[in-house]
Design a protein around this motif. Structure first.
Motif, PDB file in Angstrom:
ATOM      1  N   ASN A 151      -0.113  19.392 -25.114  1.00 35.83           N
ATOM      2  CA  ASN A 151      -1.121  18.502 -24.141  1.00 35.83           C
ATOM      3  C   ASN A 151      -2.341  18.750 -23.933  1.00 35.83           C
ATOM      4  OD1 ASN A 151       1.292  16.771 -22.173  1.00 35.83           O
ATOM      5  ND2 ASN A 151       1.935  18.690 -22.616  1.00 35.83           N
ATOM      6  N   GLY A 165      -5.578  18.807 -14.856  1.00 29.51           N
ATOM      7  CA  GLY A 165      -5.417  17.500 -15.257  1.00 29.51           C
ATOM      8  C   GLY A 165      -7.140  16.860 -15.157  1.00 29.51           C
ATOM      9  N   GLU A 186       5.235  21.548 -17.156  1.00 30.34           N
ATOM     10  CA  GLU A 186       4.049  20.934 -16.408  1.00 30.34           C
ATOM     11  C   GLU A 186       4.107  21.493 -14.892  1.00 30.34           C
ATOM     12  OE1 GLU A 186       2.234  16.547 -15.321  1.00 30.34           O
ATOM     13  OE2 GLU A 186       4.182  16.774 -15.929  1.00 30.34           O
ATOM     14  N   LYS A 203       0.924  23.587 -12.662  1.00 32.91           N
ATOM     15  CA  LYS A 203       0.464  23.234 -11.649  1.00 32.91           C
ATOM     16  C   LYS A 203       0.636  24.311 -10.514  1.00 32.91           C
ATOM     17  CE  LYS A 203      -0.194  18.709 -12.347  1.00 32.91           C
ATOM     18  NZ  LYS A 203      -1.878  18.085 -12.524  1.00 32.91           N
TER      19      LYS A 203
END
Length: 338
Positions: free
Chosen positions: A49, A142, A203, A207
């Motif tokens: 990503n 993000g 993910e 976080k």
């Protein structure tokens, strides 16, 4: 006789039952299934990503993690572009700040970020180092268009440049016994760090890790150049210079030069993941090393940034070329909010 035949048929069926059950590799209750390590889940997610360390330093749109203070003629365009986080103390903010800036405690950067809307975020601190650390964490969370103000408020105005002005001039490394010009030691290949979490999604792990690192603040991730120079054996040191500068500037004794340092090509395996290793990164200004340290802490390393970098221990090094505070880098005299 009939009972005996059934007995033998049963014996023949038992192995096939075992073979069938052993083939159920997707059964989470199967003791033979080896769970993917949490670090691997995190690493794979970050690489896939565009969140590898190199992509935090310079994102997929080729935007570096820092941006310099603008020229006077470009000031309004600069101010209109960014949603500004000033993470200094309220006293420092109230004394002087950039027009339009919001005074945001470091601990609140993740909760404040959505308020930026479609604007890129600019993080501002005293010297640029805490802001770079925050920028890396926000990018991993993000907000990939986040940048830090290079040199912090020290680069904005000579009236707020004391953070840098007061940290140069000692030149401790000059003729120090632990400063050398030897070639870099050969890199060692270590294992991956260990990450403990109940989460099983890359993910979600990322976080959680970012949130935990933000909660601990920047201070625990720092070490002074004086400490590292005096006791290099107490750290696993990575010098983030080019090879030319590593040899030309000199470096702290025993410092490795693991560069590039990325997940995708496994060069990160040159770092020691041991909990007692104290992986310290140093660069020219302490700003790049702050970014790298944020990434390494999220990845599970006991990582530290050497504050003020090369500037803090050998600012007047005669081999210097760029990023030398007080020589090629100086404060601008830009205005503050009315």
């Amino acid at each position: 006789m009939k009972k005996l035949s059934l007995y033998f048929i049963g014996l023949l069926l038992i192995p096939s039952l075992f073979l069938t059950s052993c083939d159920r590799g997707d059964d989470p209750a199967d003791d033979n299934v080896v769970a993917t390590p949490k670090f691997t889940l995190l690493k794979d997610y970050m690489v896939q990503n565009d969140l590898d360390i190199s992509k935090i330093i310079k994102n997929s749109d080729d935007e570096k993690f820092v941006v310099g203070a603008p020229a006077s003629a470009d000031l309004q365009t600069f101010l209109d572009k960014y949603y500004i986080f000033d993470i200094r103390s309220s006293d420092a903010f109230n004394a002087s700040h950039i027009e339009g800036a919001n005074n945001i405690p470091f601990a609140n950067i993740l909760t404040e970020a959505p308020n930026a809307g479609s604007k890129p975020i600019l993080v501002v601190c005293y010297s640029g180092q805490t802001a770079c650390y925050a920028t890396a964490l926000l990018r991993m969370y993000g907000y990939k268009h986040t940048q830090a103000l290079k040199w912090g408020m020290s680069g904005w105005s000579s009236s707020t440049s004391t953070s840098w002005d007061n940290k140069i001039g000692a030149d401790e490394a000059d003729n120090h016994a632990n400063w050398t010009y030897n070639a870099a030691p050969l890199n060692i290949v270590f294992d991956d760090p260990m990450i403990t979490t109940n989460l099983s999604n890359g993910e979600a792990i990322l976080k959680q890790r970012v949130e935990d690192i933000v909660a601990t603040g920047f201070g625990p991730a720092t070490v002074s150049g004086s400490d590292v120079l005096t006791n290099p054996g107490g750290y696993f040191i990575n010098n983030y210079f080019s090879e030319t500068d590593y040899l030309g500037f000199g470096h702290i004794t025993g410092a490795y030069r693991i560069l590039p340092l990325t997940l995708g090509d496994d060069t990160y395996l040159g770092l020691d993941p041991d909990a007692n290793a104290k992986v310290v990164t140093y660069c020219y200004t302490g700003q790049t090393s702050a970014v790298i340290t944020a990434c390494l802490r999220v990845l599970g390393y006991d990582a530290y940034t050497m504050t003020f970098g090369m500037n803090g221990i050998y600012n007047t090094n005669p081999a210097w070329s760029t990023n030398q505070w007080g020589v090629d880098s100086n404060p601008k005299d830009l205005p503050f909010a009315p």
